[in-house]
Design a protein around this motif. Structure first.
Motif, PDB file in Angstrom:
ATOM      1  N   LEU A 174       2.974  -7.779   1.850  1.00 10.41           N
ATOM      2  CA  LEU A 174       2.903  -8.374   0.518  1.00 10.41           C
ATOM      3  C   LEU A 174       4.165  -9.194   0.275  1.00 10.41           C
ATOM      4  CD1 LEU A 174       1.509  -5.435  -1.669  1.00 10.41           C
ATOM      5  CD2 LEU A 174       0.247  -7.311  -0.613  1.00 10.41           C
ATOM      6  N   GLU A 175       3.979 -10.474  -0.034  1.00 13.62           N
ATOM      7  CA  GLU A 175       5.085 -11.369  -0.369  1.00 13.62           C
ATOM      8  C   GLU A 175       4.748 -12.091  -1.656  1.00 13.62           C
ATOM      9  OE1 GLU A 175       5.890 -13.964   2.878  1.00 13.62           O
ATOM     10  OE2 GLU A 175       6.290 -12.346   4.315  1.00 13.62           O
ATOM     11  N   ASN A 176       5.629 -11.933  -2.660  1.00  8.71           N
ATOM     12  CA  ASN A 176       5.370 -12.499  -3.984  1.00  8.71           C
ATOM     13  C   ASN A 176       4.053 -11.980  -4.553  1.00  8.71           C
ATOM     14  OD1 ASN A 176       7.769 -14.062  -3.894  1.00  8.71           O
ATOM     15  ND2 ASN A 176       6.688 -15.653  -2.726  1.00  8.71           N
ATOM     16  N   SER A 177       3.804 -10.673  -4.312  1.00 11.62           N
ATOM     17  CA  SER A 177       2.611  -9.983  -4.833  1.00 11.62           C
ATOM     18  C   SER A 177       1.308 -10.520  -4.249  1.00 11.62           C
ATOM     19  CB  SER A 177       2.563 -10.071  -6.367  1.00 11.62           C
ATOM     20  OG  SER A 177       3.704  -9.458  -6.938  1.00 11.62           O
ATOM     21  N   VAL A 178       1.372 -11.141  -3.080  1.00 11.00           N
ATOM     22  CA  VAL A 178       0.186 -11.660  -2.413  1.00 11.00           C
ATOM     23  C   VAL A 178       0.236 -11.246  -0.949  1.00 11.00           C
ATOM     24  CG1 VAL A 178      -1.090 -13.718  -1.725  1.00 11.00           C
ATOM     25  CG2 VAL A 178      -0.043 -13.616  -3.982  1.00 11.00           C
ATOM     26  N   ALA A 179      -0.892 -10.793  -0.411  1.00 12.11           N
ATOM     27  CA  ALA A 179      -0.953 -10.397   0.998  1.00 12.11           C
ATOM     28  C   ALA A 179      -0.951 -11.627   1.893  1.00 12.11           C
ATOM     29  CB  ALA A 179      -2.206  -9.559   1.252  1.00 12.11           C
ATOM     30  N   VAL A 195      -3.613  -5.439   0.377  1.00 11.73           N
ATOM     31  CA  VAL A 195      -4.602  -6.505   0.554  1.00 11.73           C
ATOM     32  C   VAL A 195      -4.717  -7.308  -0.733  1.00 11.73           C
ATOM     33  CG1 VAL A 195      -5.930  -5.169   2.233  1.00 11.73           C
ATOM     34  CG2 VAL A 195      -6.553  -5.075  -0.184  1.00 11.73           C
ATOM     35  N   SER A 196      -5.195  -8.547  -0.595  1.00 11.76           N
ATOM     36  CA  SER A 196      -5.461  -9.408  -1.743  1.00 11.76           C
ATOM     37  C   SER A 196      -6.900  -9.886  -1.685  1.00 11.76           C
ATOM     38  CB  SER A 196      -4.512 -10.616  -1.750  1.00 11.76           C
ATOM     39  OG  SER A 196      -3.182 -10.218  -1.977  1.00 11.76           O
ATOM     40  N   LYS A 481      -9.941  -7.505  10.123  1.00  8.70           N
ATOM     41  CA  LYS A 481      -9.526  -8.869  10.463  1.00  8.70           C
ATOM     42  C   LYS A 481      -8.278  -9.291   9.703  1.00  8.70           C
ATOM     43  CE  LYS A 481     -14.150 -10.410  11.811  1.00  8.70           C
ATOM     44  NZ  LYS A 481     -15.229 -11.402  11.630  1.00  8.70           N
ATOM     45  N   LYS A 482      -7.880  -8.508   8.690  1.00 12.26           N
ATOM     46  CA  LYS A 482      -6.619  -8.709   7.979  1.00 12.26           C
ATOM     47  C   LYS A 482      -6.489 -10.115   7.400  1.00 12.26           C
ATOM     48  CE  LYS A 482      -4.066  -5.198  10.599  1.00 12.26           C
ATOM     49  NZ  LYS A 482      -3.922  -4.275   9.471  1.00 12.26           N
ATOM     50  N   LYS A 483      -7.522 -10.556   6.699  1.00 21.10           N
ATOM     51  CA  LYS A 483      -7.501 -11.822   5.990  1.00 21.10           C
ATOM     52  C   LYS A 483      -7.956 -11.583   4.562  1.00 21.10           C
ATOM     53  CE  LYS A 483      -8.335 -15.096   9.774  1.00 21.10           C
ATOM     54  NZ  LYS A 483      -9.222 -16.197  10.263  1.00 21.10           N
ATOM     55  N   SER A 484      -7.375 -12.354   3.639  1.00 20.15           N
ATOM     56  CA  SER A 484      -7.757 -12.196   2.234  1.00 20.15           C
ATOM     57  C   SER A 484      -9.224 -12.509   2.022  1.00 20.15           C
ATOM     58  CB  SER A 484      -6.887 -13.096   1.350  1.00 20.15           C
ATOM     59  OG  SER A 484      -5.535 -12.723   1.429  1.00 20.15           O
ATOM     60  N   PRO A 547      -1.600  -2.750  -3.548  1.00 22.90           N
ATOM     61  CA  PRO A 547      -0.634  -2.113  -2.637  1.00 22.90           C
ATOM     62  C   PRO A 547      -1.235  -0.871  -1.994  1.00 22.90           C
ATOM     63  CG  PRO A 547       0.350  -2.604  -4.781  1.00 22.90           C
ATOM     64  CD  PRO A 547      -1.125  -2.796  -4.928  1.00 22.90           C
ATOM     65  N   LEU A 548      -0.620  -0.427  -0.922  1.00 20.03           N
ATOM     66  CA  LEU A 548      -1.170   0.673  -0.143  1.00 20.03           C
ATOM     67  C   LEU A 548      -1.213   1.977  -0.923  1.00 20.03           C
ATOM     68  CD1 LEU A 548      -2.269   1.314   2.669  1.00 20.03           C
ATOM     69  CD2 LEU A 548       0.046   1.894   3.389  1.00 20.03           C
TER      70      LEU A 548
END
Length: 575
Positions: A174-179, A195-196, A481-484, A547-548
């Motif tokens: 998470l960077e700047n509240s975005v995944a 995740v976002s 797949k770890k994509k938004s 968040p987790l």
């Protein structure tokens, strides 16, 4: 898949042979007990089933369809539950795979919005129907708790265990509240990874909360202790469930069109933001006056600067100078498309040219829109710079939330006709397997409950959701797949499955209770469904980044739900 189907029909074949086997008596020299050896000559009365180490017993149980095995022992019912659950899972998987193929061929709309959502809930609906349709009223009343256990268990499992596991599997930094897509360097940081999702996922969560209305309506007589009105409340809830099912199906049909329109609008705002910032660099004056209104004098000077041939008209070629150099590739928008949008916005006389009045009116309208959407903020900076900068930030955020689907590769399916036949065959076979398996599965759960003295609700709550939910594996694959974009699809599918369960499966359940004149006594179970849906729905409705640490909350809701039902039923005495 073919091997699984062969195993299924072989199992049915051997069970049928077991029922029709016969034998003749042979006496032993050391015992007067007769043993039976089959030779097909003598006709003797035989048990309906082969006895394998006392695994099956037909002393007091009734065979489903007259030939499927039944038992009164704990071990035998465990075996039957596992076997029938596997077949139910196989049927659900066939329905899921067939639906995906059909959706790829025909696309969204009526198929994706109406037909496929119903099919996704078909396994649950068949089990619920089987729990209260067969047998006498007393039998249906005793078995209908299996259907309620499945209804509650599916909702709780999807929103707790599956929801949390998808968060763990799909977490990114998470960077700047975005995944950040495909960046997972912070491990299991409870606040630094997560995740976002897009805004459409939040809308799906809100719709899920709305789908709770029938549950609330059916409980009103219990709340006010007006049990005489219970049957009326059941009928009203049934009607509302059907209406919500139709409304949700229509929403699913038109959602792709709505989403495209909202995304196009977001892109257009991005064009406006870019052009206004470009104009600010071209002018020496301020686009906004001190009172926040557009500065028409500065806008007129801009017009004369852009009007290269000084004919008092701006052509498409001259308007193109406004958008050259603006970074539209981040929203995948062609410059010529942007020029066409500007012309459409400004050219109210429809002569393919923009005069000075149209230009001033158009730019003023854009500036007022920017001032409306942006936060004015504080500071000594130029008001124009501050407002346009904030408008740009709001536009980028909105663009991200709406979720552009251009990263998805759409491939044309070859041999579409053959794939269509294959999809239809899978759907029909899955429907048949689910329909045939539902009744013996309910009987096995009910018999296991009788043998162990464990309430059938808890058995069906824990076991049946995993048998009828085929989307568990595919959902986890999407999340991994770890994509938004994939996270949005994953959680939208979860919320959609719960919504269909809340309206379609509940409608089937309410129909059984009403038309078979059964007693509604599921206050604790309904309360659990409402609590879990509201808690998880509110969390997803007002945030798009998770968040987790939220996964711990969701995981905890599963055992707490079981504990709450037990306390309300067996300690407080609601049932």
């Amino acid at each position: 898949m073919e091997k699984k189907l062969v195993c299924f029909f072989l199992a049915i074949f051997f069970v049928t042979l077991a029922r029709s086997s016969q034998g003749r008596p042979i006496a032993s020299n050391y015992s007067t007990t007769f043993n039976l050896v089959s030779d097909g000559v003598q006709t003797l009365q035989q048990p309906n089933l082969l006895h394998l180490n006392r695994l099956f017993s037909s002393d007091t149980c009734t065979e489903t369809y007259g030939f499927l095995p039944c038992t009164t022992t704990v071990l035998g019912n465990v075996f039957l539950i596992l076997v029938y659950s596997y077949f139910m899972f196989l049927g659900a998987k066939l329905l899921s795979n067939g639906s995906e193929i059909l959706l790829e061929i025909l696309g969204p709309g009526i198929i994706g919005g109406l037909f496929l959502p119903v099919l996704s809930s078909l396994p649950d609906a068949t089990i619920i129907l089987a729990s209260g349709l067969s047998g006498s009223t007393a039998t249906a009343q005793s078995q209908v708790s299996v259907g309620m256990g499945l209804l509650a268990g599916s909702t709780v499992m999807l929103l707790t265990i599956l929801w949390s596991t998808c968060l763990v599997v799909g977490k990114c930094d998470l960077e700047n509240s975005v995944a950040v897509d495909q960046k997972d360097t912070k491990g299991f940081s409870l606040t630094g990874s997560g995740v976002s999702t897009d805004i459409w996922t939040s809308y799906a969560a809100r719709i899920m909360i709305i789908s709770l209305i029938p549950f609330i309506l059916v409980q009103i007589p219990e709340v006010f202790q007006a049990t005489s009105q219970s049957r009326l409340a059941i009928m009203i809830s049934l009607i509302v469930s059907i209406c919500l099912l139709l409304a949700y199906s229509l929403y699913q049909i038109f959602q792709p069109w709505i989403q495209k329109r909202r995304l196009a609008y977001a892109k257009h705002k991005h064009v406006i933001s870019g052009i206004l910032r470009n104009l600010k660099m071209l002018t020496l004056g301020k686009l906004f006056k001190e009172d926040g209104k557009p500065n028409t004098d500065v806008i007129e000077r801009l017009f004369r600067t852009i009007d290269q041939n000084s004919d008092g008209k701006l052509s498409a070629a001259e308007l193109r100078a406004l958008v050259v150099g603006i970074q539209f590739e981040e929203i995948d928008l062609d410059i010529e498309v942007a020029v066409a949008q500007v012309m459409e916005d400004f050219d109210k006389s429809h002569d393919s040219q923009v005069d000075v009045d149209e230009f001033v009116t158009g730019i003023s309208r854009w500036l007022n829109r920017a001032r409306h959407f942006a936060k004015s903020g504080k500071g000594q900076d130029d008001l124009s710079i501050r407002l346009l900068s904030n408008f740009q930030q709001q536009t980028k955020k909105e663009q991200y939330l709406f979720g552009d689907q251009n990263d998805e590769v759409v491939e044309t399916i070859e041999n579409a006709k053959w794939h269509a036949y294959k999809a239809v065959f899978m759907l029909l076979l899955g429907t048949i397997i689910a329909a045939v398996t539902a009744d013996p599965l309910v009987d096995a759960v009910d018999n296991f409950s009788t043998a162990t003295s464990i309430p059938s609700f808890f058995v069906s709550f824990v076991i049946l959701p995993f048998a009828s939910s085929s989307e568990v594996v595919s959902t986890l694959i999407f999340a991994s797949k770890k994509k938004s974009r994939m996270a949005s699809l994953t959680y939208s599918e979860i919320y959609g499955s719960v919504t269909m369960s809340n309206i379609l499966s509940l409608a089937v359940f309410l129909g059984l209770v009403y038309f078979r004149d059964l007693t509604w006594d599921f206050s604790s179970e309904v309360l659990v469904i409402i609590i879990v849906c509201i808690v998880m729905g509110i969390i997803a409705s007002f945030r798009t980044t998770f968040p987790l640490w939220i996964s711990l909350v969701a995981y905890a809701l599963y055992p707490l739900s079981l504990l709450l039902v037990y306390i309300l039923n067996y300690v407080v005495g609601w049932s």
